[in-house]
Design a protein around this motif. Sequence first.
Motif, PDB file in Angstrom:
ATOM      1  N   GLY A   7       0.807  -1.424   0.108  1.00 56.74           N
ATOM      2  CA  GLY A   7       0.072  -0.097   0.002  1.00 56.74           C
ATOM      3  C   GLY A   7       0.807   1.323  -0.027  1.00 56.74           C
ATOM      4  O   GLY A   7       0.540   2.245  -0.620  1.00 56.74           O
ATOM      5  N   LEU A   8       2.039   1.168   0.585  1.00 61.65           N
ATOM      6  CA  LEU A   8       2.650   2.428   0.843  1.00 61.65           C
ATOM      7  C   LEU A   8       3.430   2.581  -0.394  1.00 61.65           C
ATOM      8  O   LEU A   8       3.709   3.843  -0.858  1.00 61.65           O
ATOM      9  CB  LEU A   8       3.833   2.373   2.107  1.00 61.65           C
ATOM     10  CG  LEU A   8       3.245   2.309   3.425  1.00 61.65           C
ATOM     11  CD1 LEU A   8       4.410   2.141   4.454  1.00 61.65           C
ATOM     12  CD2 LEU A   8       2.824   3.607   3.664  1.00 61.65           C
ATOM     13  N   ALA A   9       3.649   1.493  -0.997  1.00 58.40           N
ATOM     14  CA  ALA A   9       4.475   1.515  -2.478  1.00 58.40           C
ATOM     15  C   ALA A   9       3.469   2.338  -3.503  1.00 58.40           C
ATOM     16  O   ALA A   9       4.011   3.092  -4.253  1.00 58.40           O
ATOM     17  CB  ALA A   9       4.989   0.225  -2.934  1.00 58.40           C
ATOM     18  N   ALA A  10       2.443   2.053  -3.337  1.00 54.80           N
ATOM     19  CA  ALA A  10       1.374   2.684  -4.318  1.00 54.80           C
ATOM     20  C   ALA A  10       1.050   4.252  -4.072  1.00 54.80           C
ATOM     21  O   ALA A  10       0.504   4.809  -5.179  1.00 54.80           O
ATOM     22  CB  ALA A  10       0.030   1.691  -4.111  1.00 54.80           C
ATOM     23  N   ILE A  11       1.315   4.479  -2.741  1.00 55.62           N
ATOM     24  CA  ILE A  11       0.754   6.093  -2.499  1.00 55.62           C
ATOM     25  C   ILE A  11       2.206   6.937  -2.163  1.00 55.62           C
ATOM     26  O   ILE A  11       1.965   7.961  -1.811  1.00 55.62           O
ATOM     27  CB  ILE A  11       0.036   6.054  -1.370  1.00 55.62           C
ATOM     28  CG1 ILE A  11       0.637   5.531  -0.130  1.00 55.62           C
ATOM     29  CG2 ILE A  11      -1.277   5.170  -1.659  1.00 55.62           C
ATOM     30  CD1 ILE A  11      -0.433   5.792   1.246  1.00 55.62           C
ATOM     31  N   ALA A  12       3.268   6.090  -2.310  1.00 59.19           N
ATOM     32  CA  ALA A  12       4.570   6.684  -1.874  1.00 59.19           C
ATOM     33  C   ALA A  12       4.951   8.043  -2.823  1.00 59.19           C
ATOM     34  O   ALA A  12       5.127   9.379  -2.130  1.00 59.19           O
ATOM     35  CB  ALA A  12       5.684   5.950  -2.219  1.00 59.19           C
ATOM     36  N   GLN A  13       4.233   8.284  -3.752  1.00 59.85           N
ATOM     37  CA  GLN A  13       4.539   9.417  -4.529  1.00 59.85           C
ATOM     38  C   GLN A  13       3.697  10.501  -4.243  1.00 59.85           C
ATOM     39  O   GLN A  13       3.939  11.723  -4.171  1.00 59.85           O
ATOM     40  CB  GLN A  13       4.128   9.387  -6.193  1.00 59.85           C
ATOM     41  CG  GLN A  13       5.104   8.623  -6.838  1.00 59.85           C
ATOM     42  CD  GLN A  13       6.520   9.179  -6.935  1.00 59.85           C
ATOM     43  OE1 GLN A  13       6.690  10.431  -6.800  1.00 59.85           O
ATOM     44  NE2 GLN A  13       7.462   8.374  -7.485  1.00 59.85           N
ATOM     45  N   ASP A  14       2.567  10.323  -3.521  1.00 57.00           N
ATOM     46  CA  ASP A  14       1.761  11.331  -2.843  1.00 57.00           C
ATOM     47  C   ASP A  14       1.979  12.003  -1.645  1.00 57.00           C
ATOM     48  O   ASP A  14       1.847  12.862  -1.273  1.00 57.00           O
ATOM     49  CB  ASP A  14       0.509  10.953  -2.613  1.00 57.00           C
ATOM     50  CG  ASP A  14      -0.602  10.246  -3.835  1.00 57.00           C
ATOM     51  OD1 ASP A  14      -0.170  10.638  -4.686  1.00 57.00           O
ATOM     52  OD2 ASP A  14      -1.332   9.069  -3.674  1.00 57.00           O
ATOM     53  N   LEU A  15       3.218  11.008  -1.042  1.00 55.83           N
ATOM     54  CA  LEU A  15       3.868  11.687   0.206  1.00 55.83           C
ATOM     55  C   LEU A  15       5.388  12.078  -0.104  1.00 55.83           C
ATOM     56  O   LEU A  15       5.947  12.543   0.777  1.00 55.83           O
ATOM     57  CB  LEU A  15       3.890  10.358   1.258  1.00 55.83           C
ATOM     58  CG  LEU A  15       2.679   9.818   1.486  1.00 55.83           C
ATOM     59  CD1 LEU A  15       2.852   8.486   2.113  1.00 55.83           C
ATOM     60  CD2 LEU A  15       1.767  10.480   2.286  1.00 55.83           C
ATOM     61  N   ALA A  16       5.554  12.468  -1.603  1.00 55.90           N
ATOM     62  CA  ALA A  16       7.103  12.954  -1.867  1.00 55.90           C
ATOM     63  C   ALA A  16       7.450  14.123  -1.388  1.00 55.90           C
ATOM     64  O   ALA A  16       8.486  14.458  -0.620  1.00 55.90           O
ATOM     65  CB  ALA A  16       6.786  12.887  -3.290  1.00 55.90           C
ATOM     66  N   ALA A  17       6.302  15.182  -1.246  1.00 56.77           N
ATOM     67  CA  ALA A  17       6.722  16.503  -0.838  1.00 56.77           C
ATOM     68  C   ALA A  17       7.272  16.463   0.559  1.00 56.77           C
ATOM     69  O   ALA A  17       8.589  16.920   1.028  1.00 56.77           O
ATOM     70  CB  ALA A  17       5.688  17.313  -0.972  1.00 56.77           C
ATOM     71  N   PRO A  18       6.405  15.990   1.730  1.00 60.23           N
ATOM     72  CA  PRO A  18       7.032  15.825   2.846  1.00 60.23           C
ATOM     73  C   PRO A  18       8.279  15.230   3.175  1.00 60.23           C
ATOM     74  O   PRO A  18       9.257  15.481   3.935  1.00 60.23           O
ATOM     75  CB  PRO A  18       5.897  15.563   4.055  1.00 60.23           C
ATOM     76  CG  PRO A  18       5.099  14.731   2.964  1.00 60.23           C
ATOM     77  CD  PRO A  18       5.155  15.655   1.549  1.00 60.23           C
ATOM     78  N   LEU A  19       8.203  14.067   2.422  1.00 55.14           N
ATOM     79  CA  LEU A  19       9.382  13.046   2.602  1.00 55.14           C
ATOM     80  C   LEU A  19      10.606  13.907   2.072  1.00 55.14           C
ATOM     81  O   LEU A  19      11.685  13.830   2.735  1.00 55.14           O
ATOM     82  CB  LEU A  19       9.078  11.722   1.914  1.00 55.14           C
ATOM     83  CG  LEU A  19       8.265  10.860   2.358  1.00 55.14           C
ATOM     84  CD1 LEU A  19       7.586   9.658   1.368  1.00 55.14           C
ATOM     85  CD2 LEU A  19       8.784  10.317   3.853  1.00 55.14           C
TER      86      LEU A  19
END
Length: 370
Positions: A275-287
């Motif tokens: 699941g995290l791999a599928a949404i990782a790009q959505d979390l790119a900015a804070p990461l």
Amino acid sequence: MNRPLSLLLDVIRFVAALLVFFHHAAFGKFGSGLPYRLVLTEREPVIVFFVLSGFVIAYSAETKDRTPGAYALNRLARLYSVVLPALVATVLLDAAGSWLAPALYADHWTDPATLANIGRPIGLQLAASGLFLNEIWWWDVWPGVNSPLWSLGYEAVYYLLFALVVWGGRYRWLWAGLAALAAGPKILLLMPLWVLGVAIYYLVQAERVGRFVGTLLVVGSVAAYVLFLSLGIKTALDRAVVDLFGDQTVALLSNSQGFLANYVTGILFSALLVGLAAIAQDLAAPLYRLQKPIRYLAGLTFALYLFHYPLVYFLRAVALAGHLDRLSPLVVTGGTLAAVALLAPVTEAQKGNFRRLIARIALRKPRPAL
């Protein structure tokens, strides 16, 4: 593997190592000031490490370690750059700590594995741990108080079996079978978790899980794990193992005795990972904004895991000998984290030196006979 996912894995790795540290330091005898409830994490973070290890090894074998030589060289350098200093540090810290506070070190845990290990010569403890033979069959060996090294006796076998299957040639399954037989059932019992990590890597690489399903997997796996613990399912599964093997459960299975519950944890964590791999790009900015501290903390992970227990014992001994009970939380908890922060860069910097040393030994040609 994209950068946001890599950063997420770094966060998970560090949190898992921190939970292992908390699990040990939270026992009352150490005066760490940590809530006792943290001891309930038990081996769960190590199960996360096993799944992550399979995932990362599959990635490395496909991208960097494409030959058996490169694979062996990098695995050995990675392990020994931290394991050897940890073995030396354990001997020195245990000797100094037991001199300062002998009662603390005499207050051993009463489980059969610890009691059996106390009677073994330190040379055997070091040799078995240094050669990663410490968990084969019914052995359960570690150096001094540094029991967390048990997991490396499992992982090193998984590394070897993976290499034999991938590069073993025509008789790969024969060689892997012989190696598995030498390792024994206890190690093999948790191997499905490591293999699950390998499978998850290839599933993630296929990019067949979209954002919506990925979000459901993240939320669902976390919720399911909370229910797994709160409804007593984990406890029931652990009890079922004891009912199955009886009084010999600990002697036969040792660190694998929770294998049924561990399988559930591994499956739920794998679902979280997908699941995290599928949404990782959505979390790119804070990461990306937190990239530097995340990479820094991730660099402490291996050292934190391998050094924390002898440090906790030693620093508690210092607090007891110096009558610093009020400062014990600062000395034990803060001191351990500070020491790891100093040790990690030193050990990590040795990977290149160990890689060159191992390569030099492996490539050394025998002298011609006179």
